[in-house]
Structures are given as C-alpha cells and as structure tokens.
Design a protein around this motif. Structure first.
Motif, PDB file in Angstrom:
ATOM      1  N   ASN A   1     -12.156   6.461  -6.803  1.00 31.01           N
ATOM      2  CA  ASN A   1     -10.955   5.633  -6.931  1.00 31.01           C
ATOM      3  C   ASN A   1     -10.347   5.302  -5.580  1.00 31.01           C
ATOM      4  O   ASN A   1     -10.006   4.145  -5.298  1.00 31.01           O
ATOM      5  CB  ASN A   1      -9.924   6.382  -7.786  1.00 31.01           C
ATOM      6  N   TYR A   2     -10.215   6.293  -4.714  1.00 34.71           N
ATOM      7  CA  TYR A   2      -9.664   6.034  -3.382  1.00 34.71           C
ATOM      8  C   TYR A   2     -10.604   5.166  -2.544  1.00 34.71           C
ATOM      9  O   TYR A   2     -10.147   4.375  -1.717  1.00 34.71           O
ATOM     10  CB  TYR A   2      -9.390   7.349  -2.657  1.00 34.71           C
TER      11      TYR A   2
ATOM     12  N   MET B   1       0.831  -1.206   0.000  1.00 29.47           N
ATOM     13  CA  MET B   1       0.000   0.000   0.000  1.00 29.47           C
ATOM     14  C   MET B   1       0.868   1.259   0.000  1.00 29.47           C
ATOM     15  O   MET B   1       0.569   2.228  -0.709  1.00 29.47           O
ATOM     16  CB  MET B   1      -0.914  -0.004   1.228  1.00 29.47           C
ATOM     17  N   ALA B   2       1.940   1.262   0.777  1.00 29.76           N
ATOM     18  CA  ALA B   2       2.833   2.420   0.805  1.00 29.76           C
ATOM     19  C   ALA B   2       3.474   2.634  -0.559  1.00 29.76           C
ATOM     20  O   ALA B   2       3.592   3.773  -1.043  1.00 29.76           O
ATOM     21  CB  ALA B   2       3.911   2.234   1.874  1.00 29.76           C
ATOM     22  N   THR B   3       3.867   1.548  -1.208  1.00 33.03           N
ATOM     23  CA  THR B   3       4.455   1.659  -2.537  1.00 33.03           C
ATOM     24  C   THR B   3       3.440   2.188  -3.537  1.00 33.03           C
ATOM     25  O   THR B   3       3.765   2.994  -4.410  1.00 33.03           O
ATOM     26  CB  THR B   3       4.981   0.293  -3.008  1.00 33.03           C
ATOM     27  N   GLY B   4       2.190   1.761  -3.408  1.00 30.50           N
ATOM     28  CA  GLY B   4       1.142   2.248  -4.297  1.00 30.50           C
ATOM     29  C   GLY B   4       0.896   3.736  -4.144  1.00 30.50           C
ATOM     30  O   GLY B   4       0.781   4.473  -5.121  1.00 30.50           O
ATOM     31  N   LEU B   5       0.842   4.199  -2.898  1.00 30.87           N
ATOM     32  CA  LEU B   5       0.559   5.612  -2.650  1.00 30.87           C
ATOM     33  C   LEU B   5       1.667   6.512  -3.175  1.00 30.87           C
ATOM     34  O   LEU B   5       1.402   7.539  -3.808  1.00 30.87           O
ATOM     35  CB  LEU B   5       0.358   5.841  -1.149  1.00 30.87           C
TER      36      LEU B   5
ATOM     37  N   LEU C   1      -3.100  -6.094  -3.768  1.00 25.92           N
ATOM     38  CA  LEU C   1      -2.460  -5.564  -4.971  1.00 25.92           C
ATOM     39  C   LEU C   1      -3.408  -4.649  -5.738  1.00 25.92           C
ATOM     40  O   LEU C   1      -2.987  -3.619  -6.285  1.00 25.92           O
ATOM     41  CB  LEU C   1      -1.981  -6.706  -5.862  1.00 25.92           C
ATOM     42  N   ALA C   2      -4.693  -4.998  -5.772  1.00 27.64           N
ATOM     43  CA  ALA C   2      -5.682  -4.109  -6.401  1.00 27.64           C
ATOM     44  C   ALA C   2      -5.767  -2.792  -5.644  1.00 27.64           C
ATOM     45  O   ALA C   2      -5.880  -1.716  -6.258  1.00 27.64           O
ATOM     46  CB  ALA C   2      -7.051  -4.792  -6.439  1.00 27.64           C
ATOM     47  N   ALA C   3      -5.707  -2.858  -4.305  1.00 24.93           N
ATOM     48  CA  ALA C   3      -5.726  -1.631  -3.506  1.00 24.93           C
ATOM     49  C   ALA C   3      -4.524  -0.752  -3.826  1.00 24.93           C
ATOM     50  O   ALA C   3      -4.650   0.477  -3.955  1.00 24.93           O
ATOM     51  CB  ALA C   3      -5.745  -1.980  -2.017  1.00 24.93           C
ATOM     52  N   GLY C   4      -3.351  -1.365  -3.970  1.00 24.43           N
ATOM     53  CA  GLY C   4      -2.158  -0.599  -4.308  1.00 24.43           C
ATOM     54  C   GLY C   4      -2.246   0.026  -5.688  1.00 24.43           C
ATOM     55  O   GLY C   4      -1.881   1.198  -5.879  1.00 24.43           O
ATOM     56  N   ILE C   5      -2.753  -0.717  -6.664  1.00 22.35           N
ATOM     57  CA  ILE C   5      -2.901  -0.184  -8.024  1.00 22.35           C
ATOM     58  C   ILE C   5      -3.896   0.974  -8.048  1.00 22.35           C
ATOM     59  O   ILE C   5      -3.649   2.026  -8.657  1.00 22.35           O
ATOM     60  CB  ILE C   5      -3.343  -1.297  -8.988  1.00 22.35           C
ATOM     61  N   LEU C   6      -5.025   0.797  -7.382  1.00 26.74           N
ATOM     62  CA  LEU C   6      -6.057   1.843  -7.379  1.00 26.74           C
ATOM     63  C   LEU C   6      -5.586   3.094  -6.646  1.00 26.74           C
ATOM     64  O   LEU C   6      -5.893   4.217  -7.053  1.00 26.74           O
ATOM     65  CB  LEU C   6      -7.344   1.307  -6.752  1.00 26.74           C
ATOM     66  N   ALA C   7      -4.828   2.902  -5.570  1.00 28.29           N
ATOM     67  CA  ALA C   7      -4.278   4.060  -4.860  1.00 28.29           C
ATOM     68  C   ALA C   7      -3.311   4.826  -5.758  1.00 28.29           C
ATOM     69  O   ALA C   7      -3.293   6.069  -5.756  1.00 28.29           O
ATOM     70  CB  ALA C   7      -3.575   3.613  -3.585  1.00 28.29           C
ATOM     71  N   ALA C   8      -2.507   4.092  -6.538  1.00 34.62           N
ATOM     72  CA  ALA C   8      -1.584   4.748  -7.471  1.00 34.62           C
ATOM     73  C   ALA C   8      -2.342   5.453  -8.585  1.00 34.62           C
ATOM     74  O   ALA C   8      -2.005   6.581  -8.963  1.00 34.62           O
ATOM     75  CB  ALA C   8      -0.610   3.719  -8.042  1.00 34.62           C
ATOM     76  N   CYS C   9      -3.376   4.781  -9.120  1.00 38.05           N
ATOM     77  CA  CYS C   9      -4.153   5.376 -10.207  1.00 38.05           C
ATOM     78  C   CYS C   9      -4.887   6.642  -9.762  1.00 38.05           C
ATOM     79  O   CYS C   9      -5.078   7.573 -10.554  1.00 38.05           O
ATOM     80  CB  CYS C   9      -5.161   4.360 -10.741  1.00 38.05           C
ATOM     81  N   ALA C  10      -5.306   6.681  -8.506  1.00 37.18           N
ATOM     82  CA  ALA C  10      -6.042   7.841  -8.012  1.00 37.18           C
ATOM     83  C   ALA C  10      -5.198   9.106  -8.008  1.00 37.18           C
ATOM     84  O   ALA C  10      -5.733  10.215  -8.088  1.00 37.18           O
ATOM     85  CB  ALA C  10      -6.574   7.559  -6.603  1.00 37.18           C
ATOM     86  N   THR C  11      -3.885   8.964  -7.921  1.00 33.85           N
ATOM     87  CA  THR C  11      -3.027  10.157  -7.917  1.00 33.85           C
ATOM     88  C   THR C  11      -3.021  10.860  -9.270  1.00 33.85           C
ATOM     89  O   THR C  11      -2.641  12.035  -9.362  1.00 33.85           O
ATOM     90  CB  THR C  11      -1.582   9.790  -7.548  1.00 33.85           C
ATOM     91  N   MET C  12      -3.444  10.159 -10.324  1.00 36.08           N
ATOM     92  CA  MET C  12      -3.467  10.758 -11.660  1.00 36.08           C
ATOM     93  C   MET C  12      -4.430  11.938 -11.715  1.00 36.08           C
ATOM     94  O   MET C  12      -4.138  12.960 -12.361  1.00 36.08           O
ATOM     95  CB  MET C  12      -3.870   9.707 -12.693  1.00 36.08           C
TER      96      MET C  12
END
Length: 408
Positions: free
Chosen positions: A268-269, A195-199, A227-238
């Motif tokens: 997304n978040y 999760m930290a890596t995703g954020l 892993l889906a949580a990490g991807i979605l957290a990363a995508c939300a920053t877009m």
C-alpha cells in the motif's frame, strides 16, 4: 518554582523590549521574576490568612500596573495591554505554584511564554485569514465542541444499532479532515499539503479522508495521482492499526496477523509512493488549483447517513446468522469500520473462537474495507482516480491472501 516561572515569562518580555532604554519599560525580566515571587509569597500567606488576602494583593497589583501603564502612555502611544495582562497572569501562576498546583502553573507559564513569543506569527496568520476561513473555524467548533458532546453515546432503533454520537463523530471527522487539508494545501502547497493530510488524516479515519479526497478529484482534473497517493497513504495506516487493536486482547491473534499485515502495508505504501513520484512529473499538478470552501457539511452528512445504514445492516446480519456468520459479519462490519470488528474478535479469540477463524475474519474485514474505499474513489472521484486506487487495492488484497495462505 514561582520565581522560575516569573523569570521564564520575564525572559521573553525582556528580549522583546531589549532595544528600549533602561527605565522606559513597565516591566522587564527582573520585574516579572519579582511578580512571580510575589505571587508565591502571597500564596503561602493565603494558606494561613485566608484567600481574601490573595485577592486583595492581586487587586493592588492590578492598580499599580494599570497606573504605570497609563503613565507610560504620555510618551508612548502604544495602547496594548499585553504586558499588564502577562504581569497579572505571572502573579496568579506564582500563587498557584505554592498552593499545590505546581504542574498546572508550570504548563501555564510555558503556554504564556509561547503566546507572547509568537506574536508576529499570529498577527501574520490573522492578516492572511479570509472571511470564509474564519466562518469555517467557527462552524467546525460548533459541530465538534457544541453539538457532539450533547449527543447520547448509546444505541437506538432496531437492535439498538444506531449510535448518534458515533454517527456525528464521523461528520466531525470528515469536515475536520477537509478543513485540515484546505489549510495544509494553502500553507505548504497542493502536492505536499495533500500528502501530509493523507498521512495524518488516515490516523483518524481513512474512509472519511477517502470521501473528501475523492470529492476534490472531481473539481481538480489532472490531480488524480497526488490524490490517489494521499488516499493510499491514509489507507495504509489501517493495517498497522489492526495489529495494535488486536494485540490489546490477544497477542496470539496479533502474531498470526503479523506477516499478512506487514506485506499489505508495504504494498500500500509503495503504491502511494509511486503515485507521489508520478505527481511530481506532471506539470499540470500543484500549479494553481483553486482553493474552495474549507468547510463543507453536506458531503459529511451524506456519508453519516450511509454509515447509519451500514451499522443497521451489520447488526441485522449478526442477529440472523449468529456465530456461524462470523465471516459474513466481518465482511459487513468492514464496510464501515475495521477497528470495532477486530477488537470484538480479539476479545473472543481462544475461548469462544478459534485463532484461525478470527484471523481470516479480520483479514476479510480489512479486504472489504479497502475495497469499499476503492469503490468510493471510483464512484465519487471518477474513473481516473478509482482506477489508480483500485489497482493498488487489488494488489494489496492479493498479497494479503497469499501471505496468509503461506503463513497459516
């Protein structure tokens, strides 16, 4: 300032040797303070007498410290020379403070003090470092510090669409995110590490992070939720990044994008938070997934080749359809990147392009980019991961369209 820098470094050295009897230390807080002051004095003299006197003073100090250290070995068999090096560095920083490099000297003193103070932590990290991890560090430095600066940052090929620097930068990003994710997982556990890596990885490249996490899903059955949580957290920053990029050249465009972006960010978040919560409910996750190689170059190279093809396609569409193909160009650009097309459209908004057209074009690019990442999750990570990311992505696109429609 020279005196203060010596006191700062001497404080740490004195604290480390506080258990030693008086007179048994080569240098303590007073000695380091005086060494810093000595460097400052000789720095002032060097301005009048030339740099040779400063070099001579440094050499004499080095001889004195080396002699004192050698004599101390008669009773103490600690062969470490950290104190001697720190003393010489304190002298140099003190001289810099009086030669017009005060800010650099202050920063150097702080960094020196921190390095001296975290000795147990650094030694503990070195003891825990495996051979493959050391090699991973060296390989990452090779592709980022050595190779990347050597590549030309300009276009080549048809329409000059292929930029070697940008393409290799994506290789570095993917490999770097994989590297950070490995150590985050190792240090704080799989669930929190991912999760930290995703954020934070999403700030660099949510697409690169999606590729890496999707690849992890194939070797970690049962880890799809986290892993889906990490991807979605990363995508939300877009989405917040779209507002920042668009506001650089056009506040009007940024203001029309505000509500759709806010709505998509919330959805997304929320999806990321939901899968994060479900991951904690599953007993099969976080319980011993085997950590693999922290540096894998092959997936990064494959993605870089894909990015090069997308760059070429985007430019071809721009050449053949011109201004009439703004929406098509936005969709093609969104396959690889949203920031570039957002910045271009913001620069054109008002004079060459209507705000309504630019707004919809940016949203199209965002929708396509989000859909591509859902496709990568499905194609690389498998159905279980793809269904989770894709479901939330569909909701994000739907909410974005509705919000744009009602706010237009």
């Amino acid at each position: 300032m020279a005196l203060a820098l010596g006191l700062l470094i001497g404080l740490e050295r004195g604290w480390q040797g506080r258990e030693q009897a008086e007179g048994t230390r080569v240098a303590g807080i007073r000695t380091f303070a005086l060494i810093g002051l000595l460097g400052g004095v000789w720095g002032l003299l060097a301005e009048q007498l030339g740099p040779a006197v400063l070099a001579a003073a440094f050499a004499v100090l080095a001889i004195v410290l080396a002699t004192a250290h050698a004599l101390s070995q008669i009773q103490d068999h600690d062969v470490g020379v950290t104190g001697v090096i720190a003393s010489l560095l304190t002298f140099a920083l003190g001289a810099m403070a009086t030669l017009g490099y005060g800010e650099i000297a202050a920063a150097g003193a702080v960094v020196t003090t921190i390095l001296l103070g975290v000795k147990p932590t650094l030694h503990r990290w070195v003891r825990r470092l495996e051979e493959k991890e050391l090699h991973a560090v060296l390989k990452l430095l090779l592709i980022s510090v050595v190779i990347l600066p050597l590549l030309p940052n300009q276009g080549y090929g048809p329409w000059e669409a292929l930029n070697p620097y940008r393409i290799w930068w994506m290789v570095v990003l993917i490999a770097g995110i994989s590297f950070v994710g490995y150590f985050a997982t190792k240090l704080i556990g799989e669930r929190r590490g991912i999760m930290a890596t995703g954020l934070f990885g999403g700030l660099a490249s949510s697409t690169a992070l999606t590729v890496n996490f999707s690849r992890l899903a194939r070797g970690r059955p049962g880890s799809e939720n986290i892993l889906a949580a990490g991807i979605l957290a990363a995508c939300a920053t877009m989405f917040p990044r779209i507002l920042v990029v668009s506001s650089i050249f056009s506040w009007t465009l940024a203001s029309t994008l505000l509500w759709p972006v806010i709505a998509m960010t919330i959805v997304n978040y929320s999806g990321a938070a939901l899968f994060w919560y479900w991951s904690g409910k599953s007993s099969s996750q976080g319980g011993g997934a085997r950590l693999k190689n922290p540096f894998e170059l092959k997936p990064a190279l494959i993605f870089a080749a894909l990015l090069a093809a997308i760059m070429l396609l985007s430019r071809a569409l721009s050449e053949y359809f011109g201004d009439a193909g703004v929406y098509l160009l936005a969709a093609a650009s969104g396959i690889a990147d949203v920031d570039a097309i957002t910045l271009s459209l913001a620069n054109m908004t008002g004079e060459d392009l209507a705000v309504t057209v630019a707004t919809l074009a940016v949203l199209i690019a965002a929708f396509v980019n989000a859909t591509v990442k859902a496709g990568l999750s499905l194609g690389i990570g498998g159905f279980a991961l793809g269904a989770r990311v894709g479901g939330v992505t569909m909701a994000v696109v739907g909410v974005g369209l509705l919000t744009w429609w009602f706010s237009a």
